[in-house]
Design an enzyme around this catalytic site. Sequence first.
Site, PDB file in Angstrom:
ATOM      1  N   THR A  81       0.221 -60.439  37.247  1.00 51.38           N
ATOM      2  CA  THR A  81       0.404 -60.189  35.818  1.00 51.38           C
ATOM      3  C   THR A  81       0.537 -61.504  35.055  1.00 51.38           C
ATOM      4  O   THR A  81       1.307 -62.374  35.451  1.00 51.38           O
ATOM      5  CB  THR A  81       1.679 -59.355  35.604  1.00 51.38           C
ATOM      6  OG1 THR A  81       1.591 -58.207  36.422  1.00 51.38           O
ATOM      7  CG2 THR A  81       1.837 -58.958  34.147  1.00 51.38           C
TER       8      THR A  81
ATOM      9  N   TYR B 174       9.154 -51.341  48.402  1.00 54.56           N
ATOM     10  CA  TYR B 174       8.662 -52.697  48.667  1.00 54.56           C
ATOM     11  C   TYR B 174       9.517 -53.507  49.632  1.00 54.56           C
ATOM     12  O   TYR B 174       9.088 -54.538  50.127  1.00 54.56           O
ATOM     13  CB  TYR B 174       8.437 -53.454  47.360  1.00 54.56           C
ATOM     14  CG  TYR B 174       9.617 -54.181  46.774  1.00 54.56           C
ATOM     15  CD1 TYR B 174       9.633 -55.576  46.753  1.00 54.56           C
ATOM     16  CD2 TYR B 174      10.691 -53.496  46.241  1.00 54.56           C
ATOM     17  CE1 TYR B 174      10.714 -56.248  46.204  1.00 54.56           C
ATOM     18  CE2 TYR B 174      11.757 -54.158  45.697  1.00 54.56           C
ATOM     19  CZ  TYR B 174      11.774 -55.535  45.680  1.00 54.56           C
ATOM     20  OH  TYR B 174      12.833 -56.205  45.144  1.00 54.56           O
TER      21      TYR B 174
ATOM     22  N   LYS C 122       0.704 -49.740  44.488  1.00 57.94           N
ATOM     23  CA  LYS C 122      -0.270 -50.677  43.937  1.00 57.94           C
ATOM     24  C   LYS C 122      -1.710 -50.350  44.310  1.00 57.94           C
ATOM     25  O   LYS C 122      -2.614 -51.026  43.836  1.00 57.94           O
ATOM     26  CB  LYS C 122       0.035 -52.098  44.435  1.00 57.94           C
ATOM     27  CG  LYS C 122       1.482 -52.522  44.337  1.00 57.94           C
ATOM     28  CD  LYS C 122       1.956 -52.722  42.927  1.00 57.94           C
ATOM     29  CE  LYS C 122       1.323 -53.961  42.327  1.00 57.94           C
ATOM     30  NZ  LYS C 122       1.907 -54.216  40.989  1.00 57.94           N
TER      31      LYS C 122
ATOM     32  N   HIS D 172       6.088 -64.097  33.890  1.00 56.17           N
ATOM     33  CA  HIS D 172       6.165 -62.753  34.474  1.00 56.17           C
ATOM     34  C   HIS D 172       7.206 -62.717  35.593  1.00 56.17           C
ATOM     35  O   HIS D 172       8.064 -61.827  35.628  1.00 56.17           O
ATOM     36  CB  HIS D 172       4.801 -62.313  35.002  1.00 56.17           C
ATOM     37  CG  HIS D 172       4.851 -61.033  35.768  1.00 56.17           C
ATOM     38  ND1 HIS D 172       5.139 -59.824  35.174  1.00 56.17           N
ATOM     39  CD2 HIS D 172       4.690 -60.765  37.093  1.00 56.17           C
ATOM     40  CE1 HIS D 172       5.132 -58.865  36.101  1.00 56.17           C
ATOM     41  NE2 HIS D 172       4.872 -59.419  37.270  1.00 56.17           N
TER      42      HIS D 172
END
Length: 412
Positions: free
Chosen positions: A346, A241, A250, A130
């Site tokens: 993830t 971010y 998130k 990921h």
Amino acid sequence: MNSWLIISEQSDFSIHNLPFGSFSTPYRDQRLGVAIGDYIVDLKACAQKGLLHQAPFSVHALEEPILNKWMGCGKDARVWLRHWLQYQLTHADSELHAHQDQLLLPIDSAHLHLPVEIGDYTDFYSSEDHARNVGKMFRDPENALLPNWKHLPVGYHGRASSIVVSGTNIHRPKVQFLPAGSDVPSFGPSKMIDFELEMAFIVAENTELGSHITTDQAEDAIFGVVIFNDWSARDKQRWEYVPLGPFLAKNFGSVASPWVVTLEALDAFRVAGPIQEPKVLPYLEYKQDMHFDVNLEVYLQPDRGAEELISKSNFKYMYWNMAQQLAHHTINGCNVRIGDMMASGTISGPTPDSFGSMLELAWGGKNPITLKDGSTRTSIQDGDTVIMRGYAEKNGIRIGFGECRSKILPSI
Ligand code: MN
């Protein structure tokens, strides 16, 4: 081990599993239960009927509506109850068998609740495939991993208040984002909602500020694991971010499966993790196998359509395991508390059909996914339901996690 209950071979909730959850029915207030086949064992009723009189712990912890007190009873209590349940469920002369009409109820008749009061929530970023995929798409394809990535389990402090149980649907959030090709931000419903296939573990120990948990001690401080969909707004994420990390992209809703599978149940499915090269610092070294072979599946169900499998991954693909995550989290003296939840990040595998987010499956929008109804996706549409399932299988033993299900509703 054969139960007097009829349990399908394909059931997630075999006698080897015995996951904990919190449920209610019109006739039973919210309480703890253990899933077995198509049934729930009502732990509060077991305690109140006196069936647990030999238990080496205070059974009041099992009369609570959520797991926190019970998790604090520790691993020995958990193992005792596991063996007691296995005995009761395999002996036709047991008290559970005799009183099954009061102590067991069909799982379909119960409403499932979030089983834990979550204190703090941390989200890691521990799947190498990921992290590499994201790095390739957004940074440098040649140097996809940032320099710190193989030296520590990267993570951020998330928000516990918006973690909800499977079956809870989430409205598309309104976000501030930077439209492509513009340097002026816009505001409105997110255009890039995505799922993140994750597993999350729940802490079962209070530690002192200033102390830390070693990788050897870590698993005793973990109660169990759930499947976790960390809904994300990618357009928001990219804009917000820098430099402090994830924030509102998130925390508008993350979904946990309702049954907590204990590490005792997962023990039979240990596998070796990847070779960690470069060598990690001593506080991150670990001895026994601490990765778990759990098959993970993601299904997408369009509004009024049929669900279809869009990804198959596995918990064993993690680069950093749970023990390393917890050891790292506490190595600076940060204390943890019973009920803290820590998600894996993830979980993607090495092949394109094993990627754990739509961002990766559709490769940043370049390769839209085509569904059986002919429609395409590069992100999640209103009315789409994402269903995550997980199970482990070995030597005729099967345990599963049930479902983590959530639909994206239109923005309000
Ligand atoms: Mn996440």
